[in-house]
Motif scaffolding. Sequence first.
Motif, PDB file in Angstrom:
ATOM      1  N   PRO A 175       7.798   6.304  14.574  1.00 57.45           N
ATOM      2  CA  PRO A 175       6.821   5.535  14.916  1.00 57.45           C
ATOM      3  C   PRO A 175       7.025   4.254  15.103  1.00 57.45           C
ATOM      4  CG  PRO A 175       6.158   6.718  12.803  1.00 57.45           C
ATOM      5  CD  PRO A 175       7.590   7.155  13.289  1.00 57.45           C
ATOM      6  N   LYS A 176       6.753   3.451  16.164  1.00 58.29           N
ATOM      7  CA  LYS A 176       7.345   2.164  16.499  1.00 58.29           C
ATOM      8  C   LYS A 176       6.018   1.154  15.674  1.00 58.29           C
ATOM      9  CE  LYS A 176       9.759   2.968  20.452  1.00 58.29           C
ATOM     10  NZ  LYS A 176      10.052   2.815  22.100  1.00 58.29           N
ATOM     11  N   ALA A 177       6.367   0.129  15.225  1.00 57.08           N
ATOM     12  CA  ALA A 177       5.256  -0.738  14.947  1.00 57.08           C
ATOM     13  C   ALA A 177       4.521  -1.459  16.117  1.00 57.08           C
ATOM     14  CB  ALA A 177       5.843  -2.187  14.104  1.00 57.08           C
ATOM     15  N   HIS A 178       3.198  -1.453  16.019  1.00 56.90           N
ATOM     16  CA  HIS A 178       2.354  -1.864  17.141  1.00 56.90           C
ATOM     17  C   HIS A 178       2.570  -3.379  17.420  1.00 56.90           C
ATOM     18  CE1 HIS A 178       0.196   1.764  17.134  1.00 56.90           C
ATOM     19  NE2 HIS A 178      -0.513   1.430  16.069  1.00 56.90           N
ATOM     20  N   HIS A 179       2.994  -4.273  16.449  1.00 58.79           N
ATOM     21  CA  HIS A 179       3.355  -5.844  16.357  1.00 58.79           C
ATOM     22  C   HIS A 179       4.809  -6.082  16.307  1.00 58.79           C
ATOM     23  CE1 HIS A 179      -1.059  -4.985  16.395  1.00 58.79           C
ATOM     24  NE2 HIS A 179      -1.001  -4.692  15.288  1.00 58.79           N
ATOM     25  N   GLY A 180       5.539  -5.168  16.425  1.00 57.91           N
ATOM     26  CA  GLY A 180       7.049  -5.663  16.349  1.00 57.91           C
ATOM     27  C   GLY A 180       7.039  -5.397  14.886  1.00 57.91           C
ATOM     28  N   GLY A 181       8.670  -5.757  14.556  1.00 55.09           N
ATOM     29  CA  GLY A 181       8.964  -5.475  13.089  1.00 55.09           C
ATOM     30  C   GLY A 181       9.348  -4.085  13.039  1.00 55.09           C
ATOM     31  N   GLN A 182       9.291  -3.660  11.754  1.00 52.68           N
ATOM     32  CA  GLN A 182       9.874  -2.286  11.368  1.00 52.68           C
ATOM     33  C   GLN A 182       8.846  -1.164  11.879  1.00 52.68           C
ATOM     34  OE1 GLN A 182      10.153  -2.447   6.890  1.00 52.68           O
ATOM     35  NE2 GLN A 182      12.006  -3.641   7.160  1.00 52.68           N
ATOM     36  N   GLY A 183       9.381   0.072  11.958  1.00 51.06           N
ATOM     37  CA  GLY A 183       8.458   1.168  12.336  1.00 51.06           C
ATOM     38  C   GLY A 183       7.133   1.238  11.365  1.00 51.06           C
ATOM     39  N   ARG A 184       6.385   1.575  11.921  1.00 53.30           N
ATOM     40  CA  ARG A 184       4.932   2.174  11.237  1.00 53.30           C
ATOM     41  C   ARG A 184       5.252   3.136  10.108  1.00 53.30           C
ATOM     42  NH1 ARG A 184       3.127   3.005  15.981  1.00 53.30           N
ATOM     43  NH2 ARG A 184       2.071   5.180  15.441  1.00 53.30           N
ATOM     44  N   ARG A 185       4.724   2.942   9.015  1.00 48.61           N
ATOM     45  CA  ARG A 185       4.947   4.211   8.064  1.00 48.61           C
ATOM     46  C   ARG A 185       3.685   5.234   8.258  1.00 48.61           C
ATOM     47  NH1 ARG A 185       4.038   1.962   2.566  1.00 48.61           N
ATOM     48  NH2 ARG A 185       4.210   4.014   2.036  1.00 48.61           N
ATOM     49  N   ARG A 186       3.763   6.262   8.092  1.00 49.86           N
ATOM     50  CA  ARG A 186       2.733   7.196   8.047  1.00 49.86           C
ATOM     51  C   ARG A 186       2.794   8.168   7.196  1.00 49.86           C
ATOM     52  NH1 ARG A 186       4.061   9.663  13.954  1.00 49.86           N
ATOM     53  NH2 ARG A 186       5.503  11.119  13.553  1.00 49.86           N
ATOM     54  N   ALA A 187       1.586   8.989   6.698  1.00 52.48           N
ATOM     55  CA  ALA A 187       1.694   9.886   5.422  1.00 52.48           C
ATOM     56  C   ALA A 187       0.744  11.021   5.848  1.00 52.48           C
ATOM     57  CB  ALA A 187       1.210   9.388   4.292  1.00 52.48           C
ATOM     58  N   ARG A 188       0.887  12.191   5.459  1.00 55.90           N
ATOM     59  CA  ARG A 188       0.221  13.304   5.661  1.00 55.90           C
ATOM     60  C   ARG A 188      -0.891  13.413   4.556  1.00 55.90           C
ATOM     61  NH1 ARG A 188       1.936  17.259   9.548  1.00 55.90           N
ATOM     62  NH2 ARG A 188      -0.340  17.816   9.038  1.00 55.90           N
ATOM     63  N   ALA A 189      -1.758  14.254   4.450  1.00 56.61           N
ATOM     64  CA  ALA A 189      -2.787  14.549   3.457  1.00 56.61           C
ATOM     65  C   ALA A 189      -2.192  14.712   2.206  1.00 56.61           C
ATOM     66  CB  ALA A 189      -3.804  15.500   3.741  1.00 56.61           C
ATOM     67  N   GLU A 190      -1.091  15.552   2.248  1.00 54.46           N
ATOM     68  CA  GLU A 190      -0.664  15.576   0.647  1.00 54.46           C
ATOM     69  C   GLU A 190       0.096  14.273   0.022  1.00 54.46           C
ATOM     70  OE1 GLU A 190       0.430  17.300   3.594  1.00 54.46           O
ATOM     71  OE2 GLU A 190      -0.588  19.065   3.224  1.00 54.46           O
ATOM     72  N   ALA A 191       0.697  13.670   0.755  1.00 53.88           N
ATOM     73  CA  ALA A 191       1.009  12.501   0.461  1.00 53.88           C
ATOM     74  C   ALA A 191      -0.087  11.254  -0.095  1.00 53.88           C
ATOM     75  CB  ALA A 191       1.910  11.561   1.275  1.00 53.88           C
ATOM     76  N   VAL A 192      -1.080  11.386   0.725  1.00 50.66           N
ATOM     77  CA  VAL A 192      -2.286  10.425   0.337  1.00 50.66           C
ATOM     78  C   VAL A 192      -2.844  10.856  -0.929  1.00 50.66           C
ATOM     79  CG1 VAL A 192      -4.588   9.761   1.213  1.00 50.66           C
ATOM     80  CG2 VAL A 192      -2.790  10.063   2.864  1.00 50.66           C
ATOM     81  N   ILE A 193      -3.001  12.468  -1.300  1.00 53.68           N
ATOM     82  CA  ILE A 193      -3.519  12.816  -2.480  1.00 53.68           C
ATOM     83  C   ILE A 193      -2.626  12.347  -3.598  1.00 53.68           C
ATOM     84  CG2 ILE A 193      -3.819  14.895  -3.970  1.00 53.68           C
ATOM     85  CD1 ILE A 193      -4.454  16.424  -1.034  1.00 53.68           C
ATOM     86  N   ASP A 194      -1.333  12.400  -3.414  1.00 49.28           N
ATOM     87  CA  ASP A 194      -0.525  11.702  -4.411  1.00 49.28           C
ATOM     88  C   ASP A 194      -0.636  10.296  -4.541  1.00 49.28           C
ATOM     89  OD1 ASP A 194       0.881  14.055  -4.689  1.00 49.28           O
ATOM     90  OD2 ASP A 194       2.580  13.866  -3.271  1.00 49.28           O
ATOM     91  N   LEU A 195      -0.866   9.389  -3.637  1.00 44.95           N
ATOM     92  CA  LEU A 195      -1.399   8.278  -3.886  1.00 44.95           C
ATOM     93  C   LEU A 195      -2.462   7.981  -4.601  1.00 44.95           C
ATOM     94  CD1 LEU A 195      -0.565   6.484  -0.049  1.00 44.95           C
ATOM     95  CD2 LEU A 195       0.411   6.028  -2.397  1.00 44.95           C
ATOM     96  N   LEU A 196      -3.226   8.568  -4.452  1.00 50.64           N
ATOM     97  CA  LEU A 196      -4.668   8.547  -5.065  1.00 50.64           C
ATOM     98  C   LEU A 196      -4.512   8.852  -6.578  1.00 50.64           C
ATOM     99  CD1 LEU A 196      -7.102   9.995  -2.429  1.00 50.64           C
ATOM    100  CD2 LEU A 196      -7.248   7.644  -3.256  1.00 50.64           C
ATOM    101  N   ARG A 197      -3.695   9.895  -6.969  1.00 49.89           N
ATOM    102  CA  ARG A 197      -3.414  10.564  -8.381  1.00 49.89           C
ATOM    103  C   ARG A 197      -2.648   9.255  -9.010  1.00 49.89           C
ATOM    104  NH1 ARG A 197      -1.288  15.757  -6.625  1.00 49.89           N
ATOM    105  NH2 ARG A 197      -2.985  17.318  -6.633  1.00 49.89           N
ATOM    106  N   GLU A 198      -1.719   8.703  -8.237  1.00 49.73           N
ATOM    107  CA  GLU A 198      -0.741   7.567  -8.945  1.00 49.73           C
ATOM    108  C   GLU A 198      -1.674   6.443  -9.116  1.00 49.73           C
ATOM    109  OE1 GLU A 198       2.256   6.693  -6.206  1.00 49.73           O
ATOM    110  OE2 GLU A 198       3.004   8.844  -6.382  1.00 49.73           O
ATOM    111  N   THR A 199      -2.747   5.960  -8.212  1.00 47.21           N
ATOM    112  CA  THR A 199      -3.368   4.559  -8.329  1.00 47.21           C
ATOM    113  C   THR A 199      -4.729   4.709  -9.217  1.00 47.21           C
ATOM    114  OG1 THR A 199      -4.505   4.905  -6.239  1.00 47.21           O
ATOM    115  CG2 THR A 199      -2.263   3.574  -6.360  1.00 47.21           C
ATOM    116  N   GLY A 200      -5.201   5.814  -9.098  1.00 45.05           N
ATOM    117  CA  GLY A 200      -6.496   6.216  -9.505  1.00 45.05           C
ATOM    118  C   GLY A 200      -7.757   5.242  -9.102  1.00 45.05           C
ATOM    119  N   PRO A 201      -9.071   5.275  -9.471  1.00 42.71           N
ATOM    120  CA  PRO A 201     -10.123   4.648  -8.981  1.00 42.71           C
ATOM    121  C   PRO A 201     -10.005   3.087  -9.092  1.00 42.71           C
ATOM    122  CG  PRO A 201     -10.866   6.005 -10.833  1.00 42.71           C
ATOM    123  CD  PRO A 201      -9.315   6.416 -10.543  1.00 42.71           C
TER     124      PRO A 201
END
Length: 201
Positions: A175-201
């Motif tokens: 994935p390329k950055a929309h506005h230049g700079g480094q490529g866009r990061r992207r994450a599947r649902a499993e990674a989003v679940i992990d992020l929510l567990r790590e950060t909490g509400p």
Amino acid sequence: MPRRKPAPSASSQLRRAIASAAARLMAEDGIADYGTAKRKAARSLGAAEGDALPTNEEIETELRSWQSLYQEDEQRERVHDLRATALEVMQALTEFNPYLTGGALDGTAGRYSAAEIELFADSSKDVEIALLSQGISYEVIDKRKPGLDSQLAIDWNDIPVLLSIYPPLAERQQPKAHHGGQGRRRARAEAVIDLLRETGP
């Protein structure tokens, strides 16, 4: 005798001031586009067209500082809500191989940010039909970007969600950055679940 550190040049001071002003515009006014924010900031500071503008990474650094100073609790809660919303949408549209991207993923989302999700489909009409079959209304966004089939805006429990639809082959490309700079990061649902567990509400 120790050497003195050279004083920052006028151009580097201006660059830092533009980055800071652009970050403030993104945090307070909801400007999501780095290019728009830096150009507006440069104009507000009287910078000439030829002056070197800060990179997206420099603005992101200033944005994180601004949010931690002035919007810490609000911003943390917003990022969590966007991630939780994105996960629900991704689970509803799992047939289109959804990925979370943008400020909700990297943690820079502000009070006006949308959850940004990339989908991969043979046609954007397939996504539209899937939304309608689930009773989800949408709006087509008239903003063309290279390689992008279509963009749809939906409202999910009062949280704005932006769906960017690409052809299936694009999923395997870096994935390329929309506005230049480094490529866009992207994450599947499993990674989003992990992020929510790590950060909490």
